[in-house]
Motif scaffolding. Sequence first.
Motif, PDB file in Angstrom:
ATOM      1  N   TYR A  80       0.812  -1.194   0.175  1.00  0.00           N
ATOM      2  CA  TYR A  80       0.051  -0.037   0.008  1.00  0.00           C
ATOM      3  C   TYR A  80       0.712   1.288  -0.179  1.00  0.00           C
ATOM      4  N   PRO A  81       1.973   1.451   0.993  1.00  0.00           N
ATOM      5  CA  PRO A  81       2.621   2.586   0.730  1.00  0.00           C
ATOM      6  C   PRO A  81       3.399   2.817  -0.456  1.00  0.00           C
ATOM      7  N   VAL A  82       3.904   1.624  -0.956  1.00  0.00           N
ATOM      8  CA  VAL A  82       4.396   1.726  -2.229  1.00  0.00           C
ATOM      9  C   VAL A  82       3.562   2.396  -3.349  1.00  0.00           C
ATOM     10  N   LYS A  83       2.156   1.753  -3.379  1.00  0.00           N
ATOM     11  CA  LYS A  83       1.411   2.257  -4.615  1.00  0.00           C
ATOM     12  C   LYS A  83       1.140   3.877  -4.324  1.00  0.00           C
ATOM     13  N   GLU A  84       1.024   4.097  -3.026  1.00  0.00           N
ATOM     14  CA  GLU A  84       0.632   5.698  -2.676  1.00  0.00           C
ATOM     15  C   GLU A  84       2.042   6.364  -3.249  1.00  0.00           C
ATOM     16  N   GLY A  85       3.074   5.816  -3.133  1.00  0.00           N
ATOM     17  CA  GLY A  85       4.173   6.841  -3.551  1.00  0.00           C
ATOM     18  C   GLY A  85       4.190   6.727  -4.889  1.00  0.00           C
ATOM     19  N   GLN A  86       3.953   5.574  -5.694  1.00  0.00           N
ATOM     20  CA  GLN A  86       3.887   5.716  -7.010  1.00  0.00           C
ATOM     21  C   GLN A  86       2.895   6.587  -7.558  1.00  0.00           C
ATOM     22  N   GLU A  87       1.716   6.534  -7.156  1.00  0.00           N
ATOM     23  CA  GLU A  87       0.645   7.645  -7.564  1.00  0.00           C
ATOM     24  C   GLU A  87       1.173   8.973  -7.308  1.00  0.00           C
ATOM     25  N   ARG A  88       1.779   9.035  -6.298  1.00  0.00           N
ATOM     26  CA  ARG A  88       2.361  10.522  -5.955  1.00  0.00           C
ATOM     27  C   ARG A  88       3.336  11.018  -6.770  1.00  0.00           C
ATOM     28  N   GLN A  89       4.445  10.240  -7.169  1.00  0.00           N
ATOM     29  CA  GLN A  89       5.121  10.352  -8.238  1.00  0.00           C
ATOM     30  C   GLN A  89       4.455  10.582  -9.609  1.00  0.00           C
ATOM     31  N   GLN A  90       3.561   9.908  -9.869  1.00  0.00           N
ATOM     32  CA  GLN A  90       2.905  10.177 -11.205  1.00  0.00           C
ATOM     33  C   GLN A  90       2.274  11.588 -11.456  1.00  0.00           C
ATOM     34  N   ARG A  91       1.456  12.048 -10.191  1.00  0.00           N
ATOM     35  CA  ARG A  91       1.122  13.358 -10.219  1.00  0.00           C
ATOM     36  C   ARG A  91       2.190  14.272 -10.286  1.00  0.00           C
ATOM     37  N   VAL A  92       3.176  13.992  -9.835  1.00  0.00           N
ATOM     38  CA  VAL A  92       4.195  14.932  -9.655  1.00  0.00           C
ATOM     39  C   VAL A  92       4.805  15.094 -11.287  1.00  0.00           C
ATOM     40  N   ILE A  93       4.938  13.865 -11.788  1.00  0.00           N
ATOM     41  CA  ILE A  93       5.576  13.817 -13.175  1.00  0.00           C
ATOM     42  C   ILE A  93       4.597  14.779 -14.044  1.00  0.00           C
ATOM     43  N   GLU A  94       3.269  14.255 -13.873  1.00  0.00           N
ATOM     44  CA  GLU A  94       2.210  14.899 -14.682  1.00  0.00           C
ATOM     45  C   GLU A  94       2.190  16.517 -14.504  1.00  0.00           C
ATOM     46  N   LYS A  95       2.411  16.954 -13.400  1.00  0.00           N
ATOM     47  CA  LYS A  95       2.555  18.397 -13.205  1.00  0.00           C
ATOM     48  C   LYS A  95       3.800  18.957 -14.015  1.00  0.00           C
ATOM     49  N   MET A  96       4.867  18.275 -13.806  1.00  0.00           N
ATOM     50  CA  MET A  96       5.962  18.601 -14.468  1.00  0.00           C
ATOM     51  C   MET A  96       6.093  18.583 -15.865  1.00  0.00           C
ATOM     52  N   ALA A  97       5.208  17.633 -16.423  1.00  0.00           N
ATOM     53  CA  ALA A  97       5.071  17.425 -17.995  1.00  0.00           C
ATOM     54  C   ALA A  97       4.296  18.691 -18.515  1.00  0.00           C
ATOM     55  N   GLU A  98       3.193  19.287 -17.777  1.00  0.00           N
ATOM     56  CA  GLU A  98       2.336  20.342 -18.043  1.00  0.00           C
ATOM     57  C   GLU A  98       3.140  21.693 -18.018  1.00  0.00           C
ATOM     58  N   ALA A  99       4.204  21.922 -17.108  1.00  0.00           N
ATOM     59  CA  ALA A  99       5.180  22.845 -16.824  1.00  0.00           C
ATOM     60  C   ALA A  99       6.464  22.908 -17.911  1.00  0.00           C
ATOM     61  N   THR A 100       6.403  21.799 -18.318  1.00  0.00           N
ATOM     62  CA  THR A 100       7.930  21.726 -18.943  1.00  0.00           C
ATOM     63  C   THR A 100       7.630  22.011 -20.672  1.00  0.00           C
ATOM     64  N   VAL A 101       8.611  22.772 -21.360  1.00  0.00           N
ATOM     65  CA  VAL A 101       8.566  23.036 -22.812  1.00  0.00           C
ATOM     66  C   VAL A 101       9.270  22.121 -23.408  1.00  0.00           C
ATOM     67  N   THR A 102       8.613  21.434 -24.303  1.00  0.00           N
ATOM     68  CA  THR A 102       9.224  20.282 -24.867  1.00  0.00           C
ATOM     69  C   THR A 102      10.378  21.087 -26.327  1.00  0.00           C
ATOM     70  N   GLN A 103      11.191  20.015 -26.751  1.00  0.00           N
ATOM     71  CA  GLN A 103      12.122  20.438 -27.709  1.00  0.00           C
ATOM     72  C   GLN A 103      11.084  20.854 -28.983  1.00  0.00           C
ATOM     73  N   LYS A 104       9.850  19.894 -29.162  1.00  0.00           N
ATOM     74  CA  LYS A 104       9.181  20.376 -30.310  1.00  0.00           C
ATOM     75  C   LYS A 104       8.695  21.746 -30.139  1.00  0.00           C
ATOM     76  N   ASP A 105       7.985  22.157 -28.768  1.00  0.00           N
ATOM     77  CA  ASP A 105       7.564  23.533 -28.789  1.00  0.00           C
ATOM     78  C   ASP A 105       8.597  24.575 -28.885  1.00  0.00           C
ATOM     79  N   LEU A 106       9.819  24.255 -28.395  1.00  0.00           N
ATOM     80  CA  LEU A 106      10.926  25.070 -28.557  1.00  0.00           C
ATOM     81  C   LEU A 106      11.367  25.730 -30.197  1.00  0.00           C
ATOM     82  N   ASP A 107      11.297  24.376 -30.862  1.00  0.00           N
ATOM     83  CA  ASP A 107      11.506  24.583 -32.219  1.00  0.00           C
ATOM     84  C   ASP A 107      10.340  25.118 -33.081  1.00  0.00           C
TER      85      ASP A 107
END
Length: 166
Positions: A80-107
């Motif tokens: 259960y704690p491992v699963k919660e940690g994975q979900e929390r990390q997934q949410r952080v990654i999704e937030k980072m993906a929203e805020a990150t500018v990709t190479q394609k966007d830069l181009d």
Amino acid sequence: MPTRNGDYDARFEPAALEQRVRGLKYGIKDLAANTTSQVSSLSNQISNLGTKLDERAKIPWPALGVMLSFLTIVGGLVWYPVKEGQERQQRVIEKMAEATVTQKDLDIRLAATTDDGPRRSEANAMPKQSTSYRRPMFRVVGMRRSGAPSTMRSSATSRGSMKSQK
């Protein structure tokens, strides 16, 4: 039957021989009965040994059921704690993906800025108009604690007061 001495041996009398044969016959029957009883006893002992081995080879299902339920509970508590940690990390990654500018966007952005090249070159080719610099009408001399200016003077007034002091 006469012997060398001429005496008859009692062992060879028909009645004695018959008695001896009868004794041998009963002895063989007893031997057969004893052998049969020993073989059956040995057979019973072997079957009892097989039964004991079968009982030992049986799987103790109640004990395995308790152990399985215990391991399931412990595994759930660990997972259960491992699963919660994975979900929390997934949410952080999704937030980072929203805020990150990709190479394609830069181009795409770089291509958009280079497309403005002709307009910029036209603007640079035009003669520059003279621009005059205007001084601000008021300047802040000091600040109060509240954040409001303590004194505001007109630039004309401050220039005049400076001339009068000279």
